[in-house]
Design a protein around this motif. Structure first.
Motif, PDB file in Angstrom:
ATOM      1  N   ARG A  94      46.475  32.759  47.819  1.00 18.86           N
ATOM      2  CA  ARG A  94      47.042  32.534  47.497  1.00 18.86           C
ATOM      3  C   ARG A  94      48.404  31.590  47.673  1.00 18.86           C
ATOM      4  NH1 ARG A  94      45.743  31.363  41.719  1.00 18.86           N
ATOM      5  NH2 ARG A  94      47.876  31.302  41.403  1.00 18.86           N
ATOM      6  N   GLU A  95      49.165  32.320  47.669  1.00 21.26           N
ATOM      7  CA  GLU A  95      50.488  32.475  48.711  1.00 21.26           C
ATOM      8  C   GLU A  95      50.645  32.210  49.375  1.00 21.26           C
ATOM      9  OE1 GLU A  95      52.023  36.492  48.194  1.00 21.26           O
ATOM     10  OE2 GLU A  95      50.719  36.664  46.300  1.00 21.26           O
ATOM     11  N   ASP A  96      49.614  32.739  50.861  1.00 23.17           N
ATOM     12  CA  ASP A  96      49.630  31.817  52.703  1.00 23.17           C
ATOM     13  C   ASP A  96      49.210  30.404  52.328  1.00 23.17           C
ATOM     14  OD1 ASP A  96      51.301  34.619  52.822  1.00 23.17           O
ATOM     15  OD2 ASP A  96      49.316  35.739  54.094  1.00 23.17           O
ATOM     16  N   LEU A  97      47.760  30.221  51.806  1.00 20.08           N
ATOM     17  CA  LEU A  97      47.161  29.352  52.568  1.00 20.08           C
ATOM     18  C   LEU A  97      47.278  28.232  51.336  1.00 20.08           C
ATOM     19  CD1 LEU A  97      43.732  30.986  53.798  1.00 20.08           C
ATOM     20  CD2 LEU A  97      46.131  30.231  55.071  1.00 20.08           C
ATOM     21  N   GLY A  98      48.422  28.617  50.044  1.00 18.89           N
ATOM     22  CA  GLY A  98      47.963  27.772  49.175  1.00 18.89           C
ATOM     23  C   GLY A  98      46.723  27.371  48.089  1.00 18.89           C
ATOM     24  N   LEU A  99      45.722  27.984  48.448  1.00 20.18           N
ATOM     25  CA  LEU A  99      44.621  28.425  47.975  1.00 20.18           C
ATOM     26  C   LEU A  99      44.659  28.658  46.496  1.00 20.18           C
ATOM     27  CD1 LEU A  99      42.447  28.221  51.035  1.00 20.18           C
ATOM     28  CD2 LEU A  99      43.441  26.330  49.556  1.00 20.18           C
ATOM     29  N   THR A 100      44.700  28.168  45.242  1.00 21.41           N
ATOM     30  CA  THR A 100      44.994  29.217  43.751  1.00 21.41           C
ATOM     31  C   THR A 100      43.735  28.619  42.821  1.00 21.41           C
ATOM     32  OG1 THR A 100      46.071  27.089  42.303  1.00 21.41           O
ATOM     33  CG2 THR A 100      47.588  28.427  43.921  1.00 21.41           C
ATOM     34  N   GLY A 101      42.562  28.093  43.596  1.00 20.91           N
ATOM     35  CA  GLY A 101      41.261  28.834  42.692  1.00 20.91           C
ATOM     36  C   GLY A 101      41.140  29.824  42.336  1.00 20.91           C
ATOM     37  N   ALA A 102      41.124  30.468  43.234  1.00 22.09           N
ATOM     38  CA  ALA A 102      41.037  32.165  42.381  1.00 22.09           C
ATOM     39  C   ALA A 102      42.180  32.595  42.168  1.00 22.09           C
ATOM     40  CB  ALA A 102      40.768  32.987  43.685  1.00 22.09           C
ATOM     41  N   LYS A 103      41.795  33.611  41.132  1.00 22.44           N
ATOM     42  CA  LYS A 103      42.655  33.746  40.530  1.00 22.44           C
ATOM     43  C   LYS A 103      43.230  35.141  39.661  1.00 22.44           C
ATOM     44  CE  LYS A 103      43.403  29.368  38.604  1.00 22.44           C
ATOM     45  NZ  LYS A 103      43.630  28.576  39.126  1.00 22.44           N
ATOM     46  N   LYS A 104      44.604  35.890  39.870  1.00 17.77           N
ATOM     47  CA  LYS A 104      44.799  37.130  39.623  1.00 17.77           C
ATOM     48  C   LYS A 104      44.460  37.860  37.810  1.00 17.77           C
ATOM     49  CE  LYS A 104      47.377  40.250  41.786  1.00 17.77           C
ATOM     50  NZ  LYS A 104      48.050  40.342  43.448  1.00 17.77           N
ATOM     51  N   GLY A 105      43.820  38.177  37.348  1.00 19.40           N
ATOM     52  CA  GLY A 105      43.668  38.225  36.283  1.00 19.40           C
ATOM     53  C   GLY A 105      44.064  39.296  35.283  1.00 19.40           C
ATOM     54  N   CYS A 106      42.213  40.654  35.279  1.00 21.05           N
ATOM     55  CA  CYS A 106      42.700  41.168  34.937  1.00 21.05           C
ATOM     56  C   CYS A 106      43.792  42.209  35.830  1.00 21.05           C
ATOM     57  CB  CYS A 106      41.873  42.237  34.318  1.00 21.05           C
ATOM     58  SG  CYS A 106      40.255  42.174  36.210  1.00 21.05           S
ATOM     59  N   ASP A 107      43.676  42.487  37.476  1.00 20.72           N
ATOM     60  CA  ASP A 107      43.747  42.770  38.415  1.00 20.72           C
ATOM     61  C   ASP A 107      43.287  44.048  38.600  1.00 20.72           C
ATOM     62  OD1 ASP A 107      45.188  43.119  40.854  1.00 20.72           O
ATOM     63  OD2 ASP A 107      46.996  43.953  39.778  1.00 20.72           O
ATOM     64  N   HIS A 108      42.135  44.341  38.090  1.00 22.14           N
ATOM     65  CA  HIS A 108      41.401  45.845  37.921  1.00 22.14           C
ATOM     66  C   HIS A 108      39.838  45.550  37.817  1.00 22.14           C
ATOM     67  CE1 HIS A 108      44.699  48.042  36.341  1.00 22.14           C
ATOM     68  NE2 HIS A 108      44.989  47.243  35.142  1.00 22.14           N
ATOM     69  N   GLY A 109      38.967  45.051  38.580  1.00 20.44           N
ATOM     70  CA  GLY A 109      37.846  44.244  39.040  1.00 20.44           C
ATOM     71  C   GLY A 109      37.297  44.265  38.091  1.00 20.44           C
ATOM     72  N   GLN A 110      37.644  43.929  36.675  1.00 22.34           N
ATOM     73  CA  GLN A 110      36.823  43.497  35.753  1.00 22.34           C
ATOM     74  C   GLN A 110      36.316  42.023  35.107  1.00 22.34           C
ATOM     75  OE1 GLN A 110      38.948  45.669  32.979  1.00 22.34           O
ATOM     76  NE2 GLN A 110      38.238  48.131  33.108  1.00 22.34           N
ATOM     77  N   CYS A 111      37.845  41.485  35.090  1.00 26.54           N
ATOM     78  CA  CYS A 111      37.398  39.640  34.481  1.00 26.54           C
ATOM     79  C   CYS A 111      37.305  38.908  35.732  1.00 26.54           C
ATOM     80  CB  CYS A 111      38.348  39.557  33.928  1.00 26.54           C
ATOM     81  SG  CYS A 111      39.680  39.096  35.533  1.00 26.54           S
ATOM     82  N   GLY A 112      36.314  39.202  37.085  1.00 23.01           N
ATOM     83  CA  GLY A 112      35.890  38.067  37.779  1.00 23.01           C
ATOM     84  C   GLY A 112      37.070  37.087  38.124  1.00 23.01           C
ATOM     85  N   ALA A 113      37.941  36.988  37.748  1.00 20.78           N
ATOM     86  CA  ALA A 113      38.586  35.944  37.840  1.00 20.78           C
ATOM     87  C   ALA A 113      39.117  35.494  39.651  1.00 20.78           C
ATOM     88  CB  ALA A 113      39.953  35.804  37.134  1.00 20.78           C
ATOM     89  N   CYS A 114      39.159  36.471  40.051  1.00 18.31           N
ATOM     90  CA  CYS A 114      39.204  36.820  41.894  1.00 18.31           C
ATOM     91  C   CYS A 114      38.131  37.121  42.865  1.00 18.31           C
ATOM     92  CB  CYS A 114      40.206  37.714  42.120  1.00 18.31           C
ATOM     93  SG  CYS A 114      39.634  39.686  41.745  1.00 18.31           S
ATOM     94  N   THR A 115      36.984  36.352  41.548  1.00 20.13           N
ATOM     95  CA  THR A 115      36.288  35.999  42.924  1.00 20.13           C
ATOM     96  C   THR A 115      35.900  35.364  43.893  1.00 20.13           C
ATOM     97  OG1 THR A 115      34.709  37.304  40.553  1.00 20.13           O
ATOM     98  CG2 THR A 115      33.598  36.302  42.575  1.00 20.13           C
ATOM     99  N   VAL A 116      35.852  35.639  44.797  1.00 21.07           N
ATOM    100  CA  VAL A 116      35.820  34.910  46.259  1.00 21.07           C
ATOM    101  C   VAL A 116      33.969  35.193  47.052  1.00 21.07           C
ATOM    102  CG1 VAL A 116      36.806  34.382  48.731  1.00 21.07           C
ATOM    103  CG2 VAL A 116      38.458  35.255  46.554  1.00 21.07           C
ATOM    104  N   LEU A 117      33.657  34.026  47.149  1.00 18.62           N
ATOM    105  CA  LEU A 117      32.657  33.972  47.176  1.00 18.62           C
ATOM    106  C   LEU A 117      32.680  33.480  49.244  1.00 18.62           C
ATOM    107  CD1 LEU A 117      28.926  33.560  47.301  1.00 18.62           C
ATOM    108  CD2 LEU A 117      29.092  31.482  47.522  1.00 18.62           C
ATOM    109  N   VAL A 118      31.824  34.789  49.540  1.00 18.16           N
ATOM    110  CA  VAL A 118      31.901  35.330  51.035  1.00 18.16           C
ATOM    111  C   VAL A 118      30.356  35.208  51.975  1.00 18.16           C
ATOM    112  CG1 VAL A 118      32.593  36.825  52.967  1.00 18.16           C
ATOM    113  CG2 VAL A 118      33.968  36.617  50.939  1.00 18.16           C
ATOM    114  N   GLY A 119      30.493  34.483  53.319  1.00 20.28           N
ATOM    115  CA  GLY A 119      29.213  34.280  53.490  1.00 20.28           C
ATOM    116  C   GLY A 119      27.808  33.078  53.553  1.00 20.28           C
ATOM    117  N   GLY A 120      28.588  32.136  52.264  1.00 26.15           N
ATOM    118  CA  GLY A 120      28.222  31.173  51.543  1.00 26.15           C
ATOM    119  C   GLY A 120      27.426  31.973  50.189  1.00 26.15           C
TER     120      GLY A 120
END
Ligand code: FES
Length: 69
Positions: A43-69
Motif C-alpha cells: 500500500r505505502e511503498d508501491l501504491g497498490l491499495t487493493g488489499a486493505k487493513k480492516g480488523c488488523d487481527h486476522g479475522q476479516c480477510g481484507a488484507c488477504t494477498v494471493l502468493v504464488g498464484g
C-alpha cells in the motif's frame, strides 16, 4: 505475487534488505525494513491499495494477498 519474487538481493544494512517483489507480473525493486509487513509495503511503498487493513487481527480477510498464484 510470485512465490519467489521476494528473494533478498543484498542487505544495505542490518535493518533493511533490497528485494524485488513481482506483483501481477510487474517487478518492483525496493529496499524494505525487516519489520515491514507485506500489506504496508504494497500500500505505502508501491501504491497498490487493493488489499486493505480492516480488523488488523486476522479475522476479516481484507488484507488477504494471493502468493504464488
Ligand atoms: S485486516 Fe487482515 S484479516 Fe482483517
Amino acid at each position: 505475487m510470485d512465490r519467489d519474487s521476494a528473494r533478498p538481493v543484498t542487505s544495505p544494512d542490518r535493518h533493511h534488505s533490497e528485494v524485488t517483489l513481482r506483483v501481477n507480473g510487474k517487478p518492483y525493486p525496493l529496499t524494505v525494513d525487516h519489520r515491514s509487513v507485506l500489506l504496508d509495503v504494497l500500500r505505502e511503498d508501491l501504491g497498490l491499495t487493493g488489499a486493505k487493513k480492516g480488523c488488523d487481527h486476522g479475522q476479516c480477510g481484507a488484507c488477504t494477498v494471493l502468493v504464488g498464484g
